[in-house]
Design a protein around this motif. Sequence first.
Motif, mmCIF file in Angstrom:
data_model
loop_
_atom_site.group_PDB
_atom_site.id
_atom_site.type_symbol
_atom_site.label_atom_id
_atom_site.label_comp_id
_atom_site.label_asym_id
_atom_site.label_seq_id
_atom_site.Cartn_x
_atom_site.Cartn_y
_atom_site.Cartn_z
ATOM 1 N N TYR A 34 -14.045 -0.167 -22.247
ATOM 2 C CA TYR A 34 -13.897 -1.068 -21.155
ATOM 3 C C TYR A 34 -12.871 -0.365 -20.141
ATOM 4 C CZ TYR A 34 -16.794 -4.598 -23.392
ATOM 5 O OH TYR A 34 -17.856 -5.360 -24.126
ATOM 6 N N PHE A 35 -13.189 -0.653 -18.773
ATOM 7 C CA PHE A 35 -11.834 -0.679 -17.835
ATOM 8 C C PHE A 35 -11.429 -2.013 -17.407
ATOM 9 C CE2 PHE A 35 -13.936 3.725 -17.927
ATOM 10 C CZ PHE A 35 -12.708 4.411 -17.507
ATOM 11 N N VAL A 36 -10.122 -1.921 -17.137
ATOM 12 C CA VAL A 36 -9.451 -3.201 -16.543
ATOM 13 C C VAL A 36 -9.081 -2.657 -15.104
ATOM 14 C CG1 VAL A 36 -7.499 -4.484 -16.776
ATOM 15 C CG2 VAL A 36 -8.720 -3.945 -18.803
ATOM 16 N N SER A 37 -9.530 -3.520 -14.171
ATOM 17 C CA SER A 37 -8.926 -3.319 -12.714
ATOM 18 C C SER A 37 -8.192 -4.496 -12.191
ATOM 19 C CB SER A 37 -10.059 -3.076 -12.004
ATOM 20 O OG SER A 37 -11.122 -3.968 -11.991
ATOM 21 N N LYS A 38 -7.493 -4.500 -11.390
ATOM 22 C CA LYS A 38 -6.711 -5.407 -10.640
ATOM 23 C C LYS A 38 -6.101 -4.874 -9.334
ATOM 24 C CE LYS A 38 -2.372 -4.696 -13.509
ATOM 25 N NZ LYS A 38 -1.633 -5.064 -14.633
ATOM 26 N N PRO A 39 -5.742 -5.866 -8.374
ATOM 27 C CA PRO A 39 -5.150 -5.329 -7.286
ATOM 28 C C PRO A 39 -3.944 -4.482 -7.460
ATOM 29 C CG PRO A 39 -5.505 -7.767 -7.059
ATOM 30 C CD PRO A 39 -5.602 -7.450 -8.577
ATOM 31 N N GLY A 40 -3.977 -3.304 -6.597
ATOM 32 C CA GLY A 40 -3.288 -2.365 -6.519
ATOM 33 C C GLY A 40 -2.045 -2.498 -5.519
ATOM 34 N N THR A 41 -1.880 -1.491 -4.610
ATOM 35 C CA THR A 41 -0.935 -1.285 -3.441
ATOM 36 C C THR A 41 -1.701 -1.117 -2.254
ATOM 37 O OG1 THR A 41 -0.802 1.324 -3.898
ATOM 38 C CG2 THR A 41 0.902 -0.327 -5.097
ATOM 39 N N ALA A 42 -0.852 -1.369 -1.012
ATOM 40 C CA ALA A 42 -1.303 -1.184 0.334
ATOM 41 C C ALA A 42 -0.255 -0.153 0.808
ATOM 42 C CB ALA A 42 -1.384 -2.389 1.022
ATOM 43 N N ASP A 43 -0.699 0.967 0.906
ATOM 44 C CA ASP A 43 0.469 2.046 1.197
ATOM 45 C C ASP A 43 0.279 2.610 2.748
ATOM 46 O OD1 ASP A 43 1.435 2.234 -1.557
ATOM 47 O OD2 ASP A 43 -0.634 3.082 -2.143
ATOM 48 N N PRO A 44 1.204 2.836 3.416
ATOM 49 C CA PRO A 44 1.510 3.408 4.899
ATOM 50 C C PRO A 44 0.751 4.771 4.706
ATOM 51 C CG PRO A 44 3.443 2.463 4.283
ATOM 52 C CD PRO A 44 2.771 2.445 3.025
ATOM 53 N N LEU A 45 -0.070 5.162 5.870
ATOM 54 C CA LEU A 45 -0.710 6.282 5.677
ATOM 55 C C LEU A 45 0.003 7.169 6.480
ATOM 56 C CD1 LEU A 45 -4.393 5.083 6.398
ATOM 57 C CD2 LEU A 45 -3.777 6.840 4.761
ATOM 58 N N ARG A 46 0.953 7.040 7.218
ATOM 59 C CA ARG A 46 1.720 8.123 8.026
ATOM 60 C C ARG A 46 2.247 9.029 7.081
ATOM 61 N NH1 ARG A 46 2.028 9.832 13.441
ATOM 62 N NH2 ARG A 46 3.586 11.360 13.172
ATOM 63 N N PRO A 47 3.019 8.590 5.884
ATOM 64 C CA PRO A 47 3.574 9.803 5.197
ATOM 65 C C PRO A 47 2.425 10.556 4.431
ATOM 66 C CG PRO A 47 4.639 7.523 4.541
ATOM 67 C CD PRO A 47 3.236 7.163 5.393
ATOM 68 N N MET A 48 1.171 10.156 4.319
ATOM 69 C CA MET A 48 0.276 10.993 3.507
ATOM 70 C C MET A 48 -0.548 11.684 4.423
ATOM 71 S SD MET A 48 -1.246 7.870 1.242
ATOM 72 C CE MET A 48 -0.364 6.542 0.156
ATOM 73 N N VAL A 49 -0.749 11.362 5.819
ATOM 74 C CA VAL A 49 -1.580 12.002 6.648
ATOM 75 C C VAL A 49 -0.582 12.709 7.925
ATOM 76 C CG1 VAL A 49 -3.575 11.960 8.265
ATOM 77 C CG2 VAL A 49 -3.544 10.680 6.067
ATOM 78 N N ASP A 50 -0.679 13.758 8.075
ATOM 79 C CA ASP A 50 0.344 14.472 9.197
ATOM 80 C C ASP A 50 -0.467 15.653 10.096
ATOM 81 O OD1 ASP A 50 2.828 14.671 10.512
ATOM 82 O OD2 ASP A 50 2.700 16.875 9.357
ATOM 83 N N VAL A 51 -0.823 15.180 11.488
ATOM 84 C CA VAL A 51 -1.284 15.935 12.225
ATOM 85 C C VAL A 51 0.076 16.634 12.970
ATOM 86 C CG1 VAL A 51 -2.458 16.187 14.426
ATOM 87 C CG2 VAL A 51 -3.351 14.527 12.718
ATOM 88 N N GLU A 52 -0.152 18.029 13.020
ATOM 89 C CA GLU A 52 1.085 18.858 13.557
ATOM 90 C C GLU A 52 1.312 18.326 14.937
ATOM 91 O OE1 GLU A 52 1.031 23.218 14.657
ATOM 92 O OE2 GLU A 52 1.445 23.076 12.540
ATOM 93 N N HIS A 53 2.455 17.757 15.097
ATOM 94 C CA HIS A 53 3.173 17.444 16.644
ATOM 95 C C HIS A 53 2.313 16.192 16.694
ATOM 96 C CE1 HIS A 53 5.531 21.234 16.769
ATOM 97 N NE2 HIS A 53 4.381 21.686 16.679
ATOM 98 N N GLY A 54 1.878 15.396 15.928
ATOM 99 C CA GLY A 54 1.183 14.120 16.097
ATOM 100 C C GLY A 54 2.027 13.085 16.789
ATOM 101 N N TYR A 55 1.306 12.240 17.616
ATOM 102 C CA TYR A 55 2.075 10.886 18.144
ATOM 103 C C TYR A 55 2.144 10.022 17.133
ATOM 104 C CZ TYR A 55 0.387 13.022 22.389
ATOM 105 O OH TYR A 55 0.312 14.088 23.717
ATOM 106 N N LYS A 56 3.422 9.090 17.299
ATOM 107 C CA LYS A 56 3.584 8.067 16.667
ATOM 108 C C LYS A 56 3.159 6.767 17.013
ATOM 109 C CE LYS A 56 7.807 10.367 14.424
ATOM 110 N NZ LYS A 56 9.195 10.376 14.135
ATOM 111 N N GLU A 57 2.816 5.932 15.782
ATOM 112 C CA GLU A 57 2.305 4.564 16.150
ATOM 113 C C GLU A 57 3.420 3.462 16.117
ATOM 114 O OE1 GLU A 57 0.722 5.463 12.271
ATOM 115 O OE2 GLU A 57 1.122 6.403 13.915
ATOM 116 N N SER A 58 3.222 2.354 16.864
ATOM 117 C CA SER A 58 4.514 1.423 16.803
ATOM 118 C C SER A 58 4.066 0.461 15.730
ATOM 119 C CB SER A 58 4.259 0.443 17.971
ATOM 120 O OG SER A 58 3.062 -0.144 18.238
ATOM 121 N N GLY A 59 2.911 0.368 15.042
ATOM 122 C CA GLY A 59 2.631 -0.573 13.957
ATOM 123 C C GLY A 59 2.452 0.345 12.657
ATOM 124 N N THR A 60 1.482 -0.332 11.790
ATOM 125 C CA THR A 60 1.297 0.700 10.525
ATOM 126 C C THR A 60 -0.217 0.669 10.274
ATOM 127 O OG1 THR A 60 3.551 0.081 9.655
ATOM 128 C CG2 THR A 60 1.826 0.737 8.106
#
Length: 347
Positions: A30-56
């Motif tokens: 069997y596998f057990v599953s439950k709520p995990g995390t909601a992680d900001p994408l900005r640290p995980m995804v980086d476009v070179e010289h990309g613009y920054k957003e005001s929210g998340t």
Amino acid sequence: MPKKRSRVLSMVVIVILLIILALNIIQVPYFVSKPGTADPLRPMVDVEHGYKESGTLRLVTIYQGKASAWQYLLAKWDFNPYTQVTKAKYITYPDENEKEMTVRELDYMKSAQDTAAYVAYKAAGKKPKIQHRGVLILNVHSQMPAGKVLKAGDVIQVFNGKPVTRISDMQGMLKGLKAGDVVHLTIKRGKTVKEVKTRLAPFPKEWLPNDVKHKVGLGILQSDNMALKVQPPVTFDTQGIGGPSAGLMMALEIYEQLLPSDLTKGYDICGTGTIDFDGRVGPIGGIKQKVVAADKAGAEIFFAPASDHEAKDAMAAAKDIGSKMKIVPVKTFDDALKYLQTLKPKQ
């Protein structure tokens, strides 16, 4: 008498501890599953010289792991409806071990990254290109002859002397071959290129679709091995997160960084859903658990796939936990984009 009682009590404690230890060691199907995390994408995804957003913008995960007997019992005694126990056969593929499952889940994420980037760059007026570089092996059935020479993570580049760039190439080369035929393969394993040979054989029954009674081949679960070419370059660091369900949110994050317009407008935005090269958003699993994780992280907006009743399930979960989060059903990347473009800035 007191000494005797003390010895008995000590034995009882030891037995209980041994039972708990055994329950933690013994694995159950069997596998057990439950709520995990909601992680900001900005640290995980980086476009070179990309613009920054005001929210998340966030991706949402669920915790899912193979259960020990102890974890299984705890989950069964947990009356939280967002902790679920699922039979392993509904999570893993037949004859798939944990390493092969990890390779498959990470490939799903890699494919989601490439597809998300392709959709975002195309929507931003860029010219993304996808290069096909062979057939990635996700699983080899242990009962097949190929199981002795191939393993998860190998990339097939040549089949019987002919170059292989994608799955359809190899499927065409397999036509007309029969069980017992020997095939010669050039594979890439890590940084090493190897020449191997193996025999074709009938697929085990558990690998055959219900409407297929006989099939001959290598006995592998495969994926197209792709490379994305874009300018400006984009890099990903998803910290070992697997699966395809972050496709939509990664596409939005990449698009946000490519153009100066601020899509988030100060809001905390979560969501889930696969994405294909045409920008269609597909269903995923565990959406109710993801709603719980997003609400806990403080998200104000949640994008949910409109297909397969997933948006309705997300709305039901939000209502059940008393969340004020806005559930937004989307069928395509453009649906999510248009919603954010018409969103009023947060006051």
